[in-house]
Motif scaffolding. Sequence first.
Motif, PDB file in Angstrom:
ATOM      1  N   VAL A  33      35.171   5.050  64.587  1.00 28.90           N
ATOM      2  CA  VAL A  33      34.544   5.317  63.163  1.00 28.90           C
ATOM      3  C   VAL A  33      35.411   4.655  62.122  1.00 28.90           C
ATOM      4  CG1 VAL A  33      34.157   7.262  61.659  1.00 28.90           C
ATOM      5  CG2 VAL A  33      33.811   7.498  64.331  1.00 28.90           C
ATOM      6  N   ALA A  34      36.501   4.609  62.183  1.00 26.69           N
ATOM      7  CA  ALA A  34      37.480   3.776  61.142  1.00 26.69           C
ATOM      8  C   ALA A  34      37.265   2.274  60.967  1.00 26.69           C
ATOM      9  CB  ALA A  34      38.938   3.890  61.473  1.00 26.69           C
ATOM     10  N   ASP A  35      37.032   1.517  62.102  1.00 28.75           N
ATOM     11  CA  ASP A  35      36.228   0.156  62.097  1.00 28.75           C
ATOM     12  C   ASP A  35      34.834   0.014  61.260  1.00 28.75           C
ATOM     13  OD1 ASP A  35      38.752  -0.584  63.114  1.00 28.75           O
ATOM     14  OD2 ASP A  35      37.822  -1.055  65.073  1.00 28.75           O
ATOM     15  N   ALA A  36      33.966   1.278  61.593  1.00 32.64           N
ATOM     16  CA  ALA A  36      32.957   1.010  61.259  1.00 32.64           C
ATOM     17  C   ALA A  36      32.718   1.298  59.775  1.00 32.64           C
ATOM     18  CB  ALA A  36      31.911   2.492  61.833  1.00 32.64           C
ATOM     19  N   LEU A  37      33.603   1.958  59.197  1.00 30.76           N
ATOM     20  CA  LEU A  37      33.475   2.225  57.827  1.00 30.76           C
ATOM     21  C   LEU A  37      34.264   1.056  57.218  1.00 30.76           C
ATOM     22  CD1 LEU A  37      34.879   6.173  57.669  1.00 30.76           C
ATOM     23  CD2 LEU A  37      32.706   5.253  56.997  1.00 30.76           C
ATOM     24  N   ALA A  38      35.276   0.483  57.778  1.00 28.99           N
ATOM     25  CA  ALA A  38      36.099  -0.792  57.229  1.00 28.99           C
ATOM     26  C   ALA A  38      35.047  -1.778  57.054  1.00 28.99           C
ATOM     27  CB  ALA A  38      37.086  -1.301  58.041  1.00 28.99           C
ATOM     28  N   ASP A  39      33.964  -2.022  58.281  1.00 33.94           N
ATOM     29  CA  ASP A  39      32.928  -2.811  58.162  1.00 33.94           C
ATOM     30  C   ASP A  39      31.487  -2.516  57.373  1.00 33.94           C
ATOM     31  OD1 ASP A  39      34.610  -4.321  59.731  1.00 33.94           O
ATOM     32  OD2 ASP A  39      33.383  -3.945  61.508  1.00 33.94           O
ATOM     33  N   ALA A  40      31.807  -1.267  56.666  1.00 32.91           N
ATOM     34  CA  ALA A  40      30.568  -0.865  55.860  1.00 32.91           C
ATOM     35  C   ALA A  40      29.348  -0.586  56.656  1.00 32.91           C
ATOM     36  CB  ALA A  40      30.155  -1.801  54.704  1.00 32.91           C
ATOM     37  N   ASP A  41      29.497  -0.185  57.815  1.00 33.68           N
ATOM     38  CA  ASP A  41      28.288   0.206  58.514  1.00 33.68           C
ATOM     39  C   ASP A  41      27.831   1.443  58.049  1.00 33.68           C
ATOM     40  OD1 ASP A  41      28.134  -1.921  60.561  1.00 33.68           O
ATOM     41  OD2 ASP A  41      29.945  -1.056  61.541  1.00 33.68           O
ATOM     42  N   THR A  42      26.476   1.662  58.006  1.00 39.37           N
ATOM     43  CA  THR A  42      25.821   2.993  57.228  1.00 39.37           C
ATOM     44  C   THR A  42      25.108   3.779  58.399  1.00 39.37           C
ATOM     45  OG1 THR A  42      24.162   1.530  56.843  1.00 39.37           O
ATOM     46  CG2 THR A  42      25.890   1.768  55.210  1.00 39.37           C
ATOM     47  N   GLU A  43      24.866   3.222  59.616  1.00 36.26           N
ATOM     48  CA  GLU A  43      23.993   4.060  60.345  1.00 36.26           C
ATOM     49  C   GLU A  43      24.668   4.222  61.892  1.00 36.26           C
ATOM     50  OE1 GLU A  43      19.659   3.221  61.067  1.00 36.26           O
ATOM     51  OE2 GLU A  43      19.967   1.585  59.666  1.00 36.26           O
ATOM     52  N   PHE A  44      24.827   5.533  62.270  1.00 38.85           N
ATOM     53  CA  PHE A  44      25.581   6.092  63.343  1.00 38.85           C
ATOM     54  C   PHE A  44      24.992   6.965  64.320  1.00 38.85           C
ATOM     55  CE2 PHE A  44      28.134   5.653  59.429  1.00 38.85           C
ATOM     56  CZ  PHE A  44      29.244   4.949  59.674  1.00 38.85           C
ATOM     57  N   ARG A  45      25.411   6.951  65.572  1.00 42.16           N
ATOM     58  CA  ARG A  45      24.710   7.807  66.400  1.00 42.16           C
ATOM     59  C   ARG A  45      26.061   7.804  67.729  1.00 42.16           C
ATOM     60  NH1 ARG A  45      20.064   4.673  70.098  1.00 42.16           N
ATOM     61  NH2 ARG A  45      21.612   3.445  71.550  1.00 42.16           N
ATOM     62  N   CYS A  46      25.755   9.092  68.288  1.00 43.34           N
ATOM     63  CA  CYS A  46      26.848   9.454  69.403  1.00 43.34           C
ATOM     64  C   CYS A  46      26.780   8.224  70.499  1.00 43.34           C
ATOM     65  CB  CYS A  46      26.447  10.631  70.057  1.00 43.34           C
ATOM     66  SG  CYS A  46      27.626  11.073  71.387  1.00 43.34           S
ATOM     67  N   LYS A  47      28.016   7.820  70.815  1.00 51.69           N
ATOM     68  CA  LYS A  47      28.084   6.755  71.786  1.00 51.69           C
ATOM     69  C   LYS A  47      27.583   7.288  73.291  1.00 51.69           C
ATOM     70  CE  LYS A  47      32.836   7.078  72.735  1.00 51.69           C
ATOM     71  NZ  LYS A  47      32.885   7.624  74.206  1.00 51.69           N
ATOM     72  N   ASP A  48      27.635   8.715  73.280  1.00 52.91           N
ATOM     73  CA  ASP A  48      27.359   9.152  74.976  1.00 52.91           C
ATOM     74  C   ASP A  48      26.119   9.654  75.039  1.00 52.91           C
ATOM     75  OD1 ASP A  48      30.128   9.036  75.753  1.00 52.91           O
ATOM     76  OD2 ASP A  48      30.539  10.381  74.397  1.00 52.91           O
ATOM     77  N   CYS A  49      25.498  10.349  74.127  1.00 53.78           N
ATOM     78  CA  CYS A  49      24.117  10.898  74.332  1.00 53.78           C
ATOM     79  C   CYS A  49      22.762  10.300  73.039  1.00 53.78           C
ATOM     80  CB  CYS A  49      24.197  12.363  73.843  1.00 53.78           C
ATOM     81  SG  CYS A  49      24.313  12.883  72.441  1.00 53.78           S
ATOM     82  N   GLY A  50      23.600   9.501  72.156  1.00 54.84           N
ATOM     83  CA  GLY A  50      22.606   8.854  71.171  1.00 54.84           C
ATOM     84  C   GLY A  50      22.135   9.685  70.359  1.00 54.84           C
ATOM     85  N   GLY A  51      22.500  10.965  70.180  1.00 54.84           N
ATOM     86  CA  GLY A  51      22.365  11.859  69.173  1.00 54.84           C
ATOM     87  C   GLY A  51      22.610  11.754  67.885  1.00 54.84           C
TER      88      GLY A  51
END
Length: 102
Positions: A33-51
Amino acid sequence: MAVEREKIYDCEVKRRRMKEGGGYEPFWKVKSVADALADADTEFRCKDCGGAVKLLGKNSKTGGAPYVEHKDPLDSAYCFGGIIFKKATDGREAKQSAHPVE
């Protein structure tokens, strides 16, 4: 007594890549999550269930790492990474979200 929160530190983020023949196609990539924020990603979902997940702790003043938690308690109840699933004693099996983020 403090309520234990679900804290998931890795998630999937939606990215784009070049398609053969031109144009772009979406795909999901696992990141912290820290890397995703640093890369300015905006769309997230669970890596295990896709929820669907909600982003928390990104502005923490206590120095804690940012994390996500499931929006839907049913996802947490049947997701391998969910806190409700981990605490369950009924022998349930992990499964994908009934409403995965596409």
